[in-house]
Design an enzyme around this catalytic site. Structure first.
Site, mmCIF file in Angstrom:
data_model
loop_
_atom_site.group_PDB
_atom_site.id
_atom_site.type_symbol
_atom_site.label_atom_id
_atom_site.label_comp_id
_atom_site.label_asym_id
_atom_site.label_seq_id
_atom_site.Cartn_x
_atom_site.Cartn_y
_atom_site.Cartn_z
ATOM 1 N N TYR A 23 21.670 -13.360 22.498
ATOM 2 C CA TYR A 23 22.771 -13.921 23.271
ATOM 3 C C TYR A 23 22.584 -13.845 24.783
ATOM 4 C CZ TYR A 23 24.876 -13.563 18.675
ATOM 5 O OH TYR A 23 25.116 -13.673 17.332
ATOM 6 N N ASP A 88 40.349 -26.126 8.580
ATOM 7 C CA ASP A 88 41.491 -26.979 8.250
ATOM 8 C C ASP A 88 42.318 -27.314 9.485
ATOM 9 O OD1 ASP A 88 40.693 -27.000 5.617
ATOM 10 O OD2 ASP A 88 42.260 -25.629 4.911
ATOM 11 N N HIS A 101 26.496 -22.986 19.612
ATOM 12 C CA HIS A 101 26.090 -21.596 19.378
ATOM 13 C C HIS A 101 25.038 -21.219 20.407
ATOM 14 C CE1 HIS A 101 28.215 -21.551 15.573
ATOM 15 N NE2 HIS A 101 27.717 -22.750 15.366
#
Length: 146
Positions: A23, A88, A101
């Site tokens: 990261y 959803d 990402h």
């Protein structure tokens, strides 16, 4: 004016501290500053939001619907791989959704290869560190313009 919501999910507030190999060393504040700088250049209104609570993420997505957001850029972190609640909520929207990402998720553990958002996202960008977000913002603006 175009309005883009950038959503940061679970554990992403730990950027700069968590696993710098995958990261990097830039903090979430550093990433958000770069996003805002690019948004200014692109003449886009950007709102950023981070939470470690799934329900808060769902509520923010519902708010995006009410606020008539033009596009979503989302890095849901680990929720990407299993949160049908977030999926959803995103599916309610009729705007472009760009999944991003920092790490190259397809070069990591097998569970990270699956995204429950993939079917509803316009596209996915991964593996470019902070630039994944910037590429995602550019993709969102391009999608809005089409």
């Amino acid at each position: 004016m175009k309005k883009v919501l950038v959503l940061h999910g679970v554990n992403l507030n730990m950027f700069g501290k968590r696993d710098p190999h995958h990261y990097g060393t830039e903090s979430l504040d550093d990433i958000n500053a770069a996003i805002q700088q690019l948004a200014d250049e692109l003449e886009v209104n950007v709102t950023v939001f981070q939470t470690n609570h799934e329900g808060e993420m769902v509520e923010q997505i519902h708010k995006a619907f009410d606020d008539q957001i033009s596009a979503i850029v989302i890095n849901a972190g680990a929720w990407t791989h299993y949160s049908y609640a977030i999926r959803d909520a995103l599916a309610i929207l009729t705007v472009p959704i760009i999944e991003v990402h920092m790490s190259h998720i397809h070069a990591r553990e097998a569970f990270r290869h699956q995204s429950v958002f993939a079917e509803i996202a316009r596209g996915q960008i991964s593996g470019f560190g902070k630039d994944s977000y910037l590429l995602g913002l550019r993709a969102a603006v391009s999608a809005i313009d089409k």
